[in-house]
Design a protein around this motif. Structure first.
Motif, mmCIF file in Angstrom:
data_model
loop_
_atom_site.group_PDB
_atom_site.id
_atom_site.type_symbol
_atom_site.label_atom_id
_atom_site.label_comp_id
_atom_site.label_asym_id
_atom_site.label_seq_id
_atom_site.Cartn_x
_atom_site.Cartn_y
_atom_site.Cartn_z
ATOM 1 N N ASP A 184 0.829 -1.211 0.000
ATOM 2 C CA ASP A 184 0.000 0.000 0.000
ATOM 3 C C ASP A 184 0.861 1.257 0.000
ATOM 4 O OD1 ASP A 184 -2.238 -1.588 0.011
ATOM 5 O OD2 ASP A 184 -2.523 -1.483 2.185
ATOM 6 N N TYR A 185 1.980 1.199 0.723
ATOM 7 C CA TYR A 185 2.873 2.352 0.763
ATOM 8 C C TYR A 185 3.485 2.619 -0.609
ATOM 9 C CZ TYR A 185 6.903 5.254 1.960
ATOM 10 O OH TYR A 185 7.838 6.253 1.996
ATOM 11 N N ARG A 186 3.837 1.563 -1.328
ATOM 12 C CA ARG A 186 4.413 1.728 -2.664
ATOM 13 C C ARG A 186 3.397 2.319 -3.637
ATOM 14 N NH1 ARG A 186 6.878 -3.474 -5.106
ATOM 15 N NH2 ARG A 186 7.237 -1.942 -6.747
ATOM 16 N N LYS A 187 2.125 1.960 -3.460
ATOM 17 C CA LYS A 187 1.091 2.438 -4.375
ATOM 18 C C LYS A 187 0.565 3.817 -4.000
ATOM 19 C CE LYS A 187 -0.483 -2.252 -5.386
ATOM 20 N NZ LYS A 187 -1.614 -3.220 -5.284
ATOM 21 N N ARG A 188 0.988 4.316 -2.856
ATOM 22 C CA ARG A 188 0.468 5.595 -2.389
ATOM 23 C C ARG A 188 0.918 6.718 -3.317
ATOM 24 N NH1 ARG A 188 1.971 6.782 3.589
ATOM 25 N NH2 ARG A 188 0.831 4.812 3.767
ATOM 26 N N ASP A 189 0.005 7.644 -3.601
ATOM 27 C CA ASP A 189 0.288 8.766 -4.494
ATOM 28 C C ASP A 189 1.027 9.850 -3.712
ATOM 29 O OD1 ASP A 189 0.276 10.881 -6.274
ATOM 30 O OD2 ASP A 189 -1.686 10.357 -7.086
ATOM 31 N N PRO A 190 2.247 10.212 -4.098
ATOM 32 C CA PRO A 190 2.997 11.230 -3.354
ATOM 33 C C PRO A 190 2.310 12.585 -3.382
ATOM 34 C CG PRO A 190 4.104 10.703 -5.421
ATOM 35 C CD PRO A 190 3.026 9.689 -5.245
ATOM 36 N N LEU A 191 1.547 12.879 -4.431
ATOM 37 C CA LEU A 191 0.835 14.149 -4.482
ATOM 38 C C LEU A 191 -0.229 14.217 -3.400
ATOM 39 C CD1 LEU A 191 0.402 14.584 -8.339
ATOM 40 C CD2 LEU A 191 2.095 15.662 -6.840
ATOM 41 N N LEU A 192 -0.912 13.098 -3.180
ATOM 42 C CA LEU A 192 -1.918 13.079 -2.131
ATOM 43 C C LEU A 192 -1.274 13.157 -0.757
ATOM 44 C CD1 LEU A 192 -4.376 10.366 -3.488
ATOM 45 C CD2 LEU A 192 -4.596 12.851 -3.613
ATOM 46 N N ASP A 193 -0.079 12.562 -0.621
ATOM 47 C CA ASP A 193 0.616 12.622 0.673
ATOM 48 C C ASP A 193 0.988 14.063 1.006
ATOM 49 O OD1 ASP A 193 0.363 9.962 0.958
ATOM 50 O OD2 ASP A 193 2.402 9.481 0.263
ATOM 51 N N ARG A 194 1.306 14.880 -0.023
ATOM 52 C CA ARG A 194 1.650 16.276 0.234
ATOM 53 C C ARG A 194 0.434 17.174 0.294
ATOM 54 N NH1 ARG A 194 5.657 15.174 -3.792
ATOM 55 N NH2 ARG A 194 4.448 16.378 -5.304
#
Length: 355
Positions: free
Chosen positions: A340-350
């Protein structure tokens, strides 16, 4: 075109149109091929002691995973079921204790041993399903303790503390199945059968109903399902898997004694299942492989650094606590979190808006 390709319904339809062969992930094929060609590059000790033992313990833990993962029932009697099957194949078949063993042919001794194990598991299940939670654990633990002390004190049938030795697999097709390569393939075959059987049952109507009983027994009873009957049937099916593993375990060591199915081994089966993960059938085999590696090599590592080999159980306990603390679903849960961490969108994390 881009919208059509990203449409989830289109992806689901494409997956369904592909054959079952194409739907199997590539990683599964890599593991299967590696297991099949393992004897080409692995030592006899690795094949017999590490992988053979891992497959056997994985099968017994798989029976516990089936009850706990799909039925919501934690049973500590699975090692006793496996031990009873091992005792029965020694009593009905051949062993060095000729005064007790009946010497019946394998095609009678093995089915009878499995029938006795299934009957025992069904009886225990019929008692355990009348309770819930901690009471189920205590009842199955009490049965496991009673089985251990009964076999140790009974000499007429179970030969007391000494048990049986010289319990060997039948010499079928002119093959000595206790040799490293034949025994490796024997355990691999039955582990695969048990794995795919659990996978199939979990998706069959009985397995789906059992999962419904796990999630909401009152609603399932209101829909007309016999809740206790489904749970008892689950115990019977789990006993078949554990009994098969118990026979293989007896053949591996060529002996069966009360210590094989004692309180310690019963707890070890629970630890193996929890470490691997109780959500999928592959979890118990992962946990068994790690357990066997630790039990086989950890003592040597401890002795090399000047520590007592008895601290091996401490390592198992610390590893168990760490895995349960960080992931209640064992190593499979950690793997899912990493995916799940690998698939996480970095834009959404920011917190950025892609629109």
């Amino acid at each position: 075109m881009a919208l059509a390709e990203s449409n989830p319904a289109t992806k689901v339809r494409d997956v369904r149109e592909r054959g079952w062969f194409e739907r199997i992930p590539a990683g599964y094929w890599v593991v299967c091929i590696a297991l099949l060609i393992m004897p080409a590059f692995a030592s006899e000790f690795t094949l017999y002691q590490v992988f053979g033992w891992s497959f056997i313990l994985g099968m017994i833990s798989l029976s516990l995973m089936f009850l706990g993962g799909y039925g919501g029932m934690v049973s500590l009697v699975q090692m006793s079921v496996a031990g009873l099957a091992g005792y029965m194949v020694a009593i009905f078949g051949d062993s060095a204790i000729t005064d007790i063993s009946l010497g019946w042919p394998w095609y009678i001794a093995i089915p009878l041993a499995l029938v006795v194990a299934i009957f025992f598991g069904t009886v225990v299940g019929s008692l355990a399903v009348r309770t819930e939670g901690i009471y189920t654990i205590m009842i199955t633990l009490a049965v496991a303790a009673a089985f251990f002390y009964f076999t140790r004190q009974n000499y007429a049938v179970f030969n007391g503390f000494s048990g049986f030795n010289g319990v060997l697999p039948p010499n079928l097709f002119g093959v000595d199945w206790r040799q490293s390569i034949p025994f490796y393939y024997l355990t691999l075959f039955w582990a695969a059968v048990a794995y795919f059987a659990v996978l199939y049952i979990s998706r069959a109507p009985f397995g789906l109903a059992l999962q419904g009983v796990r999630d909401n027994p009152r609603r399932m009873a209101a829909l007309g399902y016999n809740v206790n009957a489904h749970r008892i049937a689950a115990y019977a099916f789990a006993a078949l898997i554990a009994g098969t593993g118990g026979i293989l375990l007896t053949w591996q060591s060529a002996q069966i004694s009360p210590g094989t199915a004692g309180i310690g081994p019963a707890i070890d089966i629970l630890v193996i299942a929890v470490i691997g993960g109780m959500s999928r059938p592959i979890g118990p085999f992962i946990g068994a492989f790690i357990y066997v590696l630790l039990k086989t090599f950890a003592i040597d590592v401890l002795l090399s650094v000047g520590l007592s080999g008895e601290r091996f159980q401490l390592l198992i306990g610390l590893g168990f606590l760490a895995i349960v603390f960080f992931s209640p679903d064992g190593l499979l849960g950690l793997w899912d979190r990493w995916q799940d961490y690998r698939k996480r969108d970095p834009l959404l994390d920011r917190g950025e808006d892609r629109l």
